[in-house]
Design a protein around this motif. Sequence first.
Motif, PDB file in Angstrom:
ATOM      1  N   GLU A 137      -6.443  21.349  35.951  1.00  0.00           N
ATOM      2  CA  GLU A 137      -7.020  22.278  35.320  1.00  0.00           C
ATOM      3  C   GLU A 137      -6.015  23.309  34.204  1.00  0.00           C
ATOM      4  N   ASP A 138      -4.503  23.052  34.826  1.00  0.00           N
ATOM      5  CA  ASP A 138      -3.333  24.006  34.595  1.00  0.00           C
ATOM      6  C   ASP A 138      -3.472  23.893  33.194  1.00  0.00           C
ATOM      7  N   HIS A 139      -2.230  25.033  32.589  1.00  0.00           N
ATOM      8  CA  HIS A 139      -1.668  25.028  30.909  1.00  0.00           C
ATOM      9  C   HIS A 139      -0.505  24.050  30.699  1.00  0.00           C
ATOM     10  N   GLY A 140      -0.152  22.396  30.892  1.00  0.00           N
ATOM     11  CA  GLY A 140       0.584  22.168  31.207  1.00  0.00           C
ATOM     12  C   GLY A 140       1.682  22.236  31.972  1.00  0.00           C
ATOM     13  N   PRO A 141       2.642  22.248  32.634  1.00  0.00           N
ATOM     14  CA  PRO A 141       3.705  22.019  33.785  1.00  0.00           C
ATOM     15  C   PRO A 141       3.778  23.049  34.505  1.00  0.00           C
ATOM     16  N   VAL A 142       2.911  23.895  33.944  1.00  0.00           N
ATOM     17  CA  VAL A 142       3.317  25.277  34.760  1.00  0.00           C
ATOM     18  C   VAL A 142       1.831  26.029  35.326  1.00  0.00           C
ATOM     19  N   PRO A 143       1.938  26.006  36.792  1.00  0.00           N
ATOM     20  CA  PRO A 143       0.893  26.782  37.508  1.00  0.00           C
ATOM     21  C   PRO A 143      -0.109  27.934  36.571  1.00  0.00           C
ATOM     22  N   ARG A 144      -1.743  28.057  37.118  1.00  0.00           N
ATOM     23  CA  ARG A 144      -1.844  29.527  36.281  1.00  0.00           C
ATOM     24  C   ARG A 144      -1.266  30.696  37.831  1.00  0.00           C
ATOM     25  N   PHE A 145      -0.701  31.076  36.954  1.00  0.00           N
ATOM     26  CA  PHE A 145      -0.301  32.536  37.583  1.00  0.00           C
ATOM     27  C   PHE A 145      -1.155  33.121  37.896  1.00  0.00           C
ATOM     28  N   ASP A 146      -1.404  34.490  39.174  1.00  0.00           N
ATOM     29  CA  ASP A 146      -2.798  35.448  38.708  1.00  0.00           C
ATOM     30  C   ASP A 146      -2.228  36.341  37.801  1.00  0.00           C
ATOM     31  N   ILE A 147      -1.288  36.729  38.148  1.00  0.00           N
ATOM     32  CA  ILE A 147      -0.306  38.207  37.722  1.00  0.00           C
ATOM     33  C   ILE A 147       1.378  37.799  38.145  1.00  0.00           C
ATOM     34  N   LEU A 148       1.863  38.240  36.398  1.00  0.00           N
ATOM     35  CA  LEU A 148       2.714  37.960  36.308  1.00  0.00           C
ATOM     36  C   LEU A 148       3.849  39.205  35.839  1.00  0.00           C
ATOM     37  N   LEU A 149       4.525  39.736  36.528  1.00  0.00           N
ATOM     38  CA  LEU A 149       5.311  41.206  36.876  1.00  0.00           C
ATOM     39  C   LEU A 149       6.730  40.801  35.405  1.00  0.00           C
ATOM     40  N   LEU A 150       6.594  41.678  34.978  1.00  0.00           N
ATOM     41  CA  LEU A 150       7.865  41.388  34.180  1.00  0.00           C
ATOM     42  C   LEU A 150       8.739  43.283  33.484  1.00  0.00           C
ATOM     43  N   GLY A 151       9.915  43.043  33.310  1.00  0.00           N
ATOM     44  CA  GLY A 151      10.726  44.263  33.763  1.00  0.00           C
ATOM     45  C   GLY A 151      10.571  44.199  32.142  1.00  0.00           C
ATOM     46  N   LEU A 152      11.676  45.739  31.740  1.00  0.00           N
ATOM     47  CA  LEU A 152      11.956  45.906  29.913  1.00  0.00           C
ATOM     48  C   LEU A 152      13.648  45.973  29.844  1.00  0.00           C
ATOM     49  N   GLY A 153      14.103  45.265  29.561  1.00  0.00           N
ATOM     50  CA  GLY A 153      15.269  46.249  29.003  1.00  0.00           C
ATOM     51  C   GLY A 153      15.505  46.928  27.828  1.00  0.00           C
ATOM     52  N   ALA A 154      16.788  47.701  27.861  1.00  0.00           N
ATOM     53  CA  ALA A 154      16.827  48.730  26.157  1.00  0.00           C
ATOM     54  C   ALA A 154      16.875  48.403  25.072  1.00  0.00           C
ATOM     55  N   GLU A 155      17.155  47.626  25.019  1.00  0.00           N
ATOM     56  CA  GLU A 155      17.740  46.133  24.078  1.00  0.00           C
ATOM     57  C   GLU A 155      16.600  45.357  24.006  1.00  0.00           C
ATOM     58  N   GLY A 156      15.167  45.189  24.977  1.00  0.00           N
ATOM     59  CA  GLY A 156      13.897  44.264  24.583  1.00  0.00           C
ATOM     60  C   GLY A 156      14.184  42.885  25.117  1.00  0.00           C
ATOM     61  N   HIS A 157      15.127  43.540  26.146  1.00  0.00           N
ATOM     62  CA  HIS A 157      14.687  41.700  27.145  1.00  0.00           C
ATOM     63  C   HIS A 157      13.859  41.445  27.921  1.00  0.00           C
ATOM     64  N   THR A 158      12.967  40.797  28.605  1.00  0.00           N
ATOM     65  CA  THR A 158      12.646  40.658  28.905  1.00  0.00           C
ATOM     66  C   THR A 158      12.590  39.333  30.082  1.00  0.00           C
ATOM     67  N   ALA A 159      12.104  39.083  31.263  1.00  0.00           N
ATOM     68  CA  ALA A 159      13.229  38.495  32.260  1.00  0.00           C
ATOM     69  C   ALA A 159      14.800  37.918  32.343  1.00  0.00           C
ATOM     70  N   SER A 160      14.626  37.063  31.629  1.00  0.00           N
ATOM     71  CA  SER A 160      16.640  37.160  31.341  1.00  0.00           C
ATOM     72  C   SER A 160      15.876  36.244  29.511  1.00  0.00           C
ATOM     73  N   ILE A 161      15.268  37.005  29.475  1.00  0.00           N
ATOM     74  CA  ILE A 161      15.600  35.849  27.537  1.00  0.00           C
ATOM     75  C   ILE A 161      15.653  37.489  27.123  1.00  0.00           C
ATOM     76  N   PHE A 162      17.224  37.676  26.629  1.00  0.00           N
ATOM     77  CA  PHE A 162      17.906  38.472  25.893  1.00  0.00           C
ATOM     78  C   PHE A 162      17.680  38.469  24.310  1.00  0.00           C
ATOM     79  N   PRO A 163      17.474  39.193  23.852  1.00  0.00           N
ATOM     80  CA  PRO A 163      17.372  39.296  21.970  1.00  0.00           C
ATOM     81  C   PRO A 163      18.216  38.340  21.072  1.00  0.00           C
ATOM     82  N   GLY A 164      17.856  37.315  20.159  1.00  0.00           N
ATOM     83  CA  GLY A 164      18.174  36.518  19.542  1.00  0.00           C
ATOM     84  C   GLY A 164      19.017  34.619  20.842  1.00  0.00           C
ATOM     85  N   SER A 165      18.528  35.173  21.587  1.00  0.00           N
ATOM     86  CA  SER A 165      18.746  34.050  22.644  1.00  0.00           C
ATOM     87  C   SER A 165      18.107  32.595  22.364  1.00  0.00           C
TER      88      SER A 165
END
Length: 259
Positions: A137-165
């Motif tokens: 019943e999940d969406h694709g090859p990833v389990p349905r996470f209940d809560i996903l925490l993220l941080g924010l970089g000063a230039e706007g990255h989150t997780a390790s997805i950086f601007p323009g990456s």
Amino acid sequence: MSAPQVIVHASAPLLARSVAARLVTGLVDAQAARGHASVVLTGGGVGIDVLRQLRDNPARDAVDWRHVDIWWGDERFVPAADPERNERQAREALLDAVPVDSKRVHAFPASDGVAGGDPDAAAEWYAAELAAAAQPEDHGPVPRFDILLLGLGAEGHTASIFPGSPAAYEQRPVVAVRNCPKPPPTRLTLTFPALGAANQVWMVAAGQDKATAVALALGGAGWVQVPAAGAQGRARTLWLLDRAAASKLPPSVLRLPQS
Ligand code: 6PG
């Protein structure tokens, strides 16, 4: 996908304590509904401080820790013993103090681990772990996470997805990223399709240096220029901020009573 909801707290310490308390309730609620819960942790100073506050929260053992699946949104691709590893920091901050089931702690491979030092192989390994945990019943090859925490970089990255990456365009759930502006340079990260599998996404940010990225992300910036703008949960997207990080937001965005 859910529209962002902003909650602002008076200080970074109060923010961390409040997010920790919210996490207890969120995990308890998920377990009441389904008998188990899943949470995706983040690295970074604020993310790890939340875990320390959760460790010290008197209500922490309302969570049945044996039935919590723990994932990471990203990881630094360094040796297992390296203090820079998000997993190591999370264990020291919280996981070593609660009775988690080791089979339910899903750490990314270390650079001296199963992937033999190949970050792309490590990303594929973690994607296979996620796929193995996904339910029909999940969406694709990833389990349905209940809560996903993220941080924010000063230039706007989150997780390790950086601007323009290129990671911002990825359809694969997990990728290796190299030459990251935030050291260490080689990392593994969930991508937007995987982040978007979460029921709730909580973006937690503190400090004046994050105020511009917060305002851009909530002001309609694109996901490539400001990756944090792409962090959206299926049912709820919370931006949990201290006053400094919220200081460049227009009053209209601050829809809730602020502590
Ligand atoms: C990492 C994090 C990263 C972090 C932000 C915010 O591994 O570094 O996943 O996305 O959350 O850079 O970090 P601070 O809270 O330390 O500013």
